[in-house]
Design a protein around this motif. Structure first.
Motif, PDB file in Angstrom:
ATOM      1  N   VAL A  69      13.194  39.408 -10.628  1.00 46.64           N
ATOM      2  CA  VAL A  69      13.593  40.738 -11.076  1.00 46.64           C
ATOM      3  C   VAL A  69      13.021  40.989 -12.466  1.00 46.64           C
ATOM      4  O   VAL A  69      13.275  40.221 -13.403  1.00 46.64           O
ATOM      5  N   TYR A 105      21.788  40.816  -6.293  1.00 57.64           N
ATOM      6  CA  TYR A 105      20.999  39.616  -5.991  1.00 57.64           C
ATOM      7  C   TYR A 105      21.858  38.370  -6.238  1.00 57.64           C
ATOM      8  O   TYR A 105      21.641  37.622  -7.211  1.00 57.64           O
ATOM      9  N   ALA A 114      18.161  41.488   0.445  1.00 58.49           N
ATOM     10  CA  ALA A 114      18.296  41.176  -0.979  1.00 58.49           C
ATOM     11  C   ALA A 114      17.818  39.759  -1.272  1.00 58.49           C
ATOM     12  O   ALA A 114      17.186  39.500  -2.305  1.00 58.49           O
ATOM     13  N   VAL A 164      14.182  38.828  -2.458  1.00 65.29           N
ATOM     14  CA  VAL A 164      13.708  39.088  -3.818  1.00 65.29           C
ATOM     15  C   VAL A 164      13.677  37.777  -4.597  1.00 65.29           C
ATOM     16  O   VAL A 164      14.704  37.107  -4.757  1.00 65.29           O
TER      17      VAL A 164
END
Length: 407
Positions: free
Chosen positions: A299, A321, A293, A296
Motif C-alpha cells: 500500500v 487489508y 483484499a 494486495v
C-alpha cells in the motif's frame, strides 16, 4: 468486466529529490527529505518547503514558449517529454488524432495569478504579462503538452484537489477502453510554494510549523506528527491498451488494473471520521481489478503527516487489508505535492512493482502505537510485489485509489 487491459509503457517525473524518474526513485529510497528554507517565503509563518531545484526550468523546456508557461506547466511538459521517450515513442510518427492528454492539477496557476495581481496593483496594467491568463488557467499543462506532442485527441484537465493525479489516470484509462484514443498521456502537476498559498495552509492549521530542521517535520504515521510540509512537482505516464503495446514490442512497466473513486460529502477540509467512504473507494478499485483484499501486497498511503488524516487512513488500512501488507508514504520525503501527489505516488508504486523494493517512510522509526499497520521504516524493504494500491484523498472529500500490477 470484459475490457481491454491497459498498460503503463512510459513514466516521467520531476520532484524535489529528482529531475527525472531514476533520480526521484533514488531520493525516495534514501528516505531523506530535502525540505529547506525558501527565500521567497521570507516573513511568512511557514518559510520552508520541498522544492524542485538544481537546474534551469526555462533552458530545460527550451524555445521561446517558456515565457507563457507557469512553473507548474513547465514541470508537466518536462515529465511528459520523459514519459513519451521512456515509452519508445516519437510524436513525429504517431497519429495525433488518436492521442489523448489528461493532466490534472489542484491549484493550477494560482502563483501566476497572484504575481499578476501584485504587478497590476503596484505598477499598473502595463506591468502585467501579455501571457497573464496563460500563466493562471489550470488546463494549460494539458494544452501545452498537446501542442508540443501534436496530440489532437481529447485533452482534459481534472481537478479533484490532492487526488487529481489518480483521477487523471482513471479518466485516461476510460478513454482507452472506450476506444476514444489509442494512446493517453496522463498525470498531474503542481507548484504552489508562494506566500499566499503557504499563508493559507498555515492559517488552516493543516501545515507543520517550524520546529528545528524542516527536513524532519513531515513524518507520516508518527505519534508526534504535526502537519504537512509543502512539496511540488509532476508525474506523467503513457498509457495504452496492452495488446497495442505488445504489437509494437513495447515492454510495459505495469498494468493499470483498477480504479475507484468516492466523495465523503462531509466537510471541505476534514475527511469523514469513520473512513467508510474512503474505504469504499478502495473496495471499488479492488472490484474493478477483480482482486480480493488479500491480493494486495503493498500500500502506497496518502500519509500527509496530519494528526486527523493519518489516523483515519491508518484505521482504514488496518480494516481494508487485515493481512498487513507493507505500507509506505512518500510525503515524508517529498512533502505534499498537492494535485501532483497522486500521480507521483502512483509512479513510485509502479517502480516498487518493477524493482521489488518498498521505500521507507522518512522520519519514522515506528508508527504510532495505536496504528495496526506494517510501516516500512529506516531502510528500503526488498521483496517481490505483484499487486499494489496507491491511495489519494483530497480536500472536498475526493477519494481516489488506483490498483496496479506487474505485467
Amino acid at each position: 468486466m470484459n475490457r481491454p487491459a491497459v498498460a503503463v509503457t512510459g513514466l516521467g517525473m520531476i520532484t524535489p529529490v529528482g529531475n527525472d524518474t531514476d533520480t526521484t526513485w533514488d531520493g525516495v529510497c534514501a528516505g531523506v527529505s530535502p525540505a529547506r528554507t525558501v527565500p521567497e517565503l521570507e516573513g511568512c509563518a511557514i518559510d520552508f518547503a520541498c522544492t524542485v531545484s538544481g537546474f534551469d526550468l526555462d533552458d530545460a523546456v527550451g524555445g521561446r514558449a517558456a515565457f507563457r508557461m507557469g512553473r507548474y506547466v513547465k514541470f508537466a511538459v518536462l515529465a511528459a517529454r520523459e514519459a513519451v521517450a521512456d515509452a519508445g515513442l516519437d510524436p513525429a510518427d504517431w497519429d495525433g488524432s488518436r492521442v489523448a492528454v489528461v493532466v490534472g492539477t489542484s491549484s493550477g496557476g494560482s502563483a501566476g495569478l497572484t504575481e499578476q495581481a501584485v504587478a497590476l496593483d503596484r505598477r499598473g496594467p502595463g506591468a502585467t504579462s501579455p501571457a497573464g491568463i496563460l500563466l493562471t488557467i489550470p488546463n494549460m499543462p494539458a494544452a501545452e503538452i498537446a501542442i508540443r506532442m501534436g496530440a489532437t485527441g481529447p485533452s482534459l484537465a481534472p481537478c479533484t484537489a490532492c487526488s487529481s493525479g489518480v483521477t487523471a489516470l482513471s479518466v485516461a484509462r476510460d478513454l482507452l477502453v472506450t476506444g476514444q484514443c489509442d494512446l493517453a498521456i496522463a498525470g498531474a502537476t503542481e507548484s504552489i510554494v508562494f506566500p499566499v498559498a503557504m499563508t493559507g495552509f498555515a492559517r488552516s492549521g493543516a501545515a507543520a510549523t517550524r520546529d528545528g530542521d524542516p527536513g524532519r517535520l513531515s513524518r507520516p504515521f508518527a505519534a508526534d506528527r504535526a502537519g504537512l510540509v509543502m512539496g511540488e512537482g509532476a508525474a506523467v505516464m503513457v498509457l495504452e491498451r496492452a495488446d497495442d503495446a505488445r504489437a509494437r514490442a513495447a515492454v510495459p512497466r505495469a498494468l493499470l488494473a483498477g480504479t475507484g473513486a468516492t466523495t465523503d460529502a462531509h466537510h471541505p477540509t476534514s475527511p469523514h471520521p469513520s473512513g467508510a467512504v474512503a474505504r469504499a473507494a478502495v473496495e471499488a478499485a479492488l472490484r474493478d481489478a477483480d482482486w480480493a483484499a488479500a491480493d494486495v501486497e503493498h500500500v502506497n498511503a496518502h500519509g500527509t503527516s496530519t494528526p486527523l488524516g493519518d489516523a483515519i487512513e491508518a484505521a482504514l488500512i488496518s480494516r481494508a487489508y487485515p493481512h498487513r501488507p507493507p505500507v509506505t508514504a512518500p510525503k515524508g520525503v517529498l512533502g505534499h505535492c498537492m494535485g501532483a501527489a497522486g500521480a507521483i505516488e502512483a509512479g513510485l508504486t509502479i517502480l516498487t512493482l518493477q524493482r521489488g523494493v518498498v521505500p521507507p517512510i522518512a522520519n519514522l522509526d515506528a508508527p504510532a502505537p495505536e496504528f495496526d499497520m506494517d510501516c516500512v521504516t529506516q531502510q528500503p524493504r526488498h521483496r517481490p510485489v505483484r499487486r499494489a494500491v496507491s491511495h489519494s484523498f483530497g480536500f472536498g472529500g475526493h477519494n481516489a485509489v488506483v490498483a496496479l500490477q506487474r505485467p
